[in-house]
Write a protein that holds these residues in place. Structure first.
Motif, PDB file in Angstrom:
ATOM      1  N   VAL A 312       0.854  -1.189   0.000  1.00  0.00           N
ATOM      2  CA  VAL A 312       0.000   0.000   0.000  1.00  0.00           C
ATOM      3  C   VAL A 312       0.887   1.235   0.000  1.00  0.00           C
ATOM      4  CG1 VAL A 312      -1.754   1.310   1.236  1.00  0.00           C
ATOM      5  CG2 VAL A 312      -1.869  -1.184   1.188  1.00  0.00           C
ATOM      6  N   ILE A 313       0.611   2.136  -0.911  1.00  0.00           N
ATOM      7  CA  ILE A 313       1.302   3.429  -0.993  1.00  0.00           C
ATOM      8  C   ILE A 313       0.299   4.513  -0.645  1.00  0.00           C
ATOM      9  CG2 ILE A 313       2.503   5.054  -2.491  1.00  0.00           C
ATOM     10  CD1 ILE A 313       3.275   2.643  -4.247  1.00  0.00           C
ATOM     11  N   VAL A 314       0.653   5.364   0.284  1.00  0.00           N
ATOM     12  CA  VAL A 314      -0.171   6.533   0.607  1.00  0.00           C
ATOM     13  C   VAL A 314       0.658   7.769   0.304  1.00  0.00           C
ATOM     14  CG1 VAL A 314      -1.408   7.809   2.384  1.00  0.00           C
ATOM     15  CG2 VAL A 314      -1.501   5.319   2.371  1.00  0.00           C
ATOM     16  N   ALA A 315       0.186   8.569  -0.616  1.00  0.00           N
ATOM     17  CA  ALA A 315       0.869   9.810  -0.995  1.00  0.00           C
ATOM     18  C   ALA A 315      -0.009  10.986  -0.603  1.00  0.00           C
ATOM     19  CB  ALA A 315       1.151   9.834  -2.492  1.00  0.00           C
ATOM     20  N   GLY A 415      -4.738  -8.502   5.369  1.00  0.00           N
ATOM     21  CA  GLY A 415      -3.908  -7.548   6.098  1.00  0.00           C
ATOM     22  C   GLY A 415      -3.896  -6.170   5.483  1.00  0.00           C
ATOM     23  N   ALA A 416      -4.905  -5.866   4.661  1.00  0.00           N
ATOM     24  CA  ALA A 416      -4.935  -4.568   3.981  1.00  0.00           C
ATOM     25  C   ALA A 416      -5.008  -3.404   4.969  1.00  0.00           C
ATOM     26  CB  ALA A 416      -6.104  -4.512   3.007  1.00  0.00           C
ATOM     27  N   ALA A 417      -5.830  -3.545   5.999  1.00  0.00           N
ATOM     28  CA  ALA A 417      -5.969  -2.455   6.967  1.00  0.00           C
ATOM     29  C   ALA A 417      -4.651  -2.200   7.685  1.00  0.00           C
ATOM     30  CB  ALA A 417      -7.075  -2.787   7.968  1.00  0.00           C
ATOM     31  N   ARG A 421      -2.289   1.221   7.596  1.00  0.00           N
ATOM     32  CA  ARG A 421      -1.774   1.932   8.770  1.00  0.00           C
ATOM     33  C   ARG A 421      -0.254   2.065   8.696  1.00  0.00           C
ATOM     34  NH1 ARG A 421      -5.688  -1.256  11.370  1.00  0.00           N
ATOM     35  NH2 ARG A 421      -4.097  -2.787  11.968  1.00  0.00           N
ATOM     36  N   GLN A 422       0.405   1.018   8.215  1.00  0.00           N
ATOM     37  CA  GLN A 422       1.860   1.091   8.064  1.00  0.00           C
ATOM     38  C   GLN A 422       2.259   2.204   7.110  1.00  0.00           C
ATOM     39  OE1 GLN A 422       3.125  -2.769   6.817  1.00  0.00           O
ATOM     40  NE2 GLN A 422       2.889  -3.714   8.837  1.00  0.00           N
ATOM     41  N   ALA A 426       4.477   5.465   7.994  1.00  0.00           N
ATOM     42  CA  ALA A 426       5.672   5.850   7.245  1.00  0.00           C
ATOM     43  C   ALA A 426       5.540   7.262   6.697  1.00  0.00           C
ATOM     44  CB  ALA A 426       5.912   4.856   6.109  1.00  0.00           C
ATOM     45  N   LEU A 427       4.345   7.598   6.228  1.00  0.00           N
ATOM     46  CA  LEU A 427       4.099   8.949   5.715  1.00  0.00           C
ATOM     47  C   LEU A 427       4.253   9.983   6.822  1.00  0.00           C
ATOM     48  CD1 LEU A 427       1.445  10.105   3.219  1.00  0.00           C
ATOM     49  CD2 LEU A 427       1.457  11.164   5.455  1.00  0.00           C
ATOM     50  N   SER A 428       3.739   9.662   8.004  1.00  0.00           N
ATOM     51  CA  SER A 428       3.835  10.594   9.123  1.00  0.00           C
ATOM     52  C   SER A 428       5.291  10.836   9.511  1.00  0.00           C
ATOM     53  CB  SER A 428       3.057  10.032  10.316  1.00  0.00           C
ATOM     54  OG  SER A 428       3.163  10.891  11.438  1.00  0.00           O
TER      55      SER A 428
END
Length: 541
Positions: A312-315, A415-417, A421-422, A426-428
């Motif tokens: 999962v990538i959160v940008a 384990g998507a949730a 969160r991971q 990491a973004l934080s």
């Protein structure tokens, strides 16, 4: 083919005879023009067969004839037709000699052949050539359409390359070659990547022409680059390489290919919005722990992505989204999230991988296959931005960036949730450290101590320990050093006292003073943990 001087000479009804320039009869004739002016050059466009009776020419003067012929050649006149039996019974020798010297084809027109007949013959041949070109163009369009429907862009490119007797290549928005035909054209197409990238700086549609520099053993091509897309920014590009300039029929084929490829590469906004809504719903179900429902909704849309390990990538973008920014800008400077989405989708298209891309306001969430091309392309892009930011200097830790990206560890559908969160964690961390990109693996594989460098943690530590530092500053004891030694020895009095070089009763007294000053009990494990972290945070300064 258009009419040539040779085709007119071979026209049985015209009875033309070649008097000079026999080796230059293959040149195309654009038009037949009659002029008795001593200097008709201002009225010439090039490519004409000029018809004269020499009514106003001094044909007996060799110098005058050389100047006359030289001007005609300079103006692009491809041939000179001289009518005999009108003012002269035969073509004057001075004119024949001048034509031979300048290499200008000279045709003798018999009296029984009117100039009008020659003009009609040229006009009819041009019309027939144009009709053939249109007919061939429609045939090419039908073949290109059939190939596009049956074999997709690859079949269309193969048909186009055959039609233009050259090669063709399709590029995505990043400049990467998606497909090329024939097979040997891939290497030539790859050399144009930089030119394709420059097309992004121009509005659609755009055509760029030029010659490709040939490598050893290869001939130079005439190459045209055409941008594809209906928006203001190109979504793809078509390159067409040929050994010679494109004719009318070939031009029809290229334009048909552009239209078909645009329809293929430019999805409707309604379809795009529908896919985004499905993707958002699938993501919500995965995060809610409902992978079976997510698979049912997605169907075949994401292939095996939802069953295989993914990341999962959160940008997140600090720059407010501007409508149409992704269509008008280039790179991450105009729309950082749009650039990330484009890079991920382009990598997925090239590799054939499935990818889930979900815009969420100022955030972008991406699910990509673990160890796949999409995650690698995104990581390479943002890591390069991170490196450029670091190399640029002048950036302090904690300073905000326009783009912040976090990447999770590999996870399965159940384990998507946790993976989400991971990625958020990491973004934080990336945001607090003034970084563009952080992987969760950096956090889990390393030490927690670097996290204590955050300004908020340092402020908390300073506030917690300040009374002890103030006490020690008066010279009434060394409480901070005693507390550090006692905590490092896990509360073992003798070992800690030995480290400090004091009696254990002295150390007990000091710890009671710490409790009195802070108003906290050292018997509480949470208090001991907070004090230890505070000591670590202050020692890291």
């Amino acid at each position: 083919m258009p009419p040539t001087l040779a085709s007119l000479v071979h026209h049985s009804a015209l009875k033309l005879t070649v008097r000079a320039g026999e080796d230059r009869l293959d040149v195309p004739v654009r038009w037949a023009h009659v002029s008795e002016l001593a200097d008709p050059v201002p009225y010439m466009e090039g490519g004409e067969l000029l018809l004269i009776t020499a009514l106003k020419l001094d044909t007996e003067d060799p110098q005058a004839m050389r100047r006359y012929v030289k001007r005609l050649v300079g103006a692009g006149v491809v041939g000179l037709g001289f009518a005999v039996g009108v003012n002269y019974e035969e073509i004057p020798g001075a004119l024949v000699e001048a034509a031979e010297q300048e290499g200008l084809p000279l045709l003798e027109v018999p009296r029984r052949t009117p100039f009008l007949a020659i003009s009609k013959a040229v006009s009819a041949a041009i019309a027939a050539d144009q009709y053939r070109a249109v007919t061939d163009g429609f045939a090419a369009q039908r073949e290109l359409t059939r190939q596009a429907l049956t074999d997709g862009p690859e079949g269309l490119l193969a048909a186009l390359a055959s039609q233009v007797d050259g090669w063709a290549a399709l590029y995505d928005a990043s400049g990467a070659v998606v497909a090329a035909a024939p097979e040997w054209a891939g290497r030539r197409a790859a050399r144009l990547t930089a030119e394709v990238e420059r097309l992004r700086e121009r509005s659609s549609p755009t055509v760029v022409g030029g010659s490709e520099n040939a490598e050893s053993g290869e001939s130079a091509d005439r190459v045209e680059l055409h941008s594809l897309g209906t928006g203001r920014r190109p979504r793809a590009a078509l390159a067409v390489g040929t050994a010679a300039a494109l004719g009318t029929a070939e031009r029809y084929a290229v334009h048909s290919a552009i239209a078909l490829l645009t329809l293929t590469t430019e999805r409707s906004r309604a379809l795009q919005a529908a896919e985004q809504r499905i993707g958002a719903a699938v993501l919500r179900m995965l995060l809610a722990g409902e992978p079976d429902h997510a698979r049912a909704v997605a169907g075949e849309l994401y292939g095996e992505l939802l069953d295989a390990p993914f990341r999962v990538i959160v940008a997140e973008s600090r720059r407010p989204s501007v409508p149409g920014a992704a269509e008008t800008g280039t790179g991450s400077g105009a729309d950082p999230l749009g650039a990330v989405a484009e890079i991920v989708e382009s990598a997925a298209a090239r590799s054939g991988e499935a990818v889930l891309v979900v815009p969420e306001g100022e955030r972008l969430v991406v699910l990509g296959a673990d160890e796949g091309a999409t995650v690698a392309a995104c990581a390479h892009h943002v890591a390069a931005l991170d490196l450029a930011r670091t190399a640029g200097g002048g950036r302090e830790a904690g300073e905000e960036t326009d783009l912040v990206v976090g990447l999770s560890a590999p996870a399965g559908p159940n384990g998507a949730a946790s993976a989400y969160r991971q990625a958020e964690q990491a973004l934080s961390v990336a945001r607090r450290r003034g970084r563009v990109y952080v992987e969760h693996a950096e956090l889990s594989d390393g030490s927690v101590l670097p996290l204590l460098a955050d300004d908020a943690v340092k402020a908390f530590a300073d506030g917690l320990l300040r009374p002890l530092y103030d006490h020690d500053a008066t010279g009434r004891g060394d409480l901070v050093a005693s507390l550090r030694a006692w905590l490092s020895r896990h509360g073992q009095w003798d070992a800690a006292a030995a480290d400090l070089g004091v009696h254990r009763h002295t150390l007990r007294y000091r710890m009671r003073r710490v409790e009195e000053i802070l108003g906290r009990s050292l018997d509480d494990p949470d208090v001991r943990m907070e004090l230890w972290l505070a000591l670590k945070a202050t020692s890291a300064e």
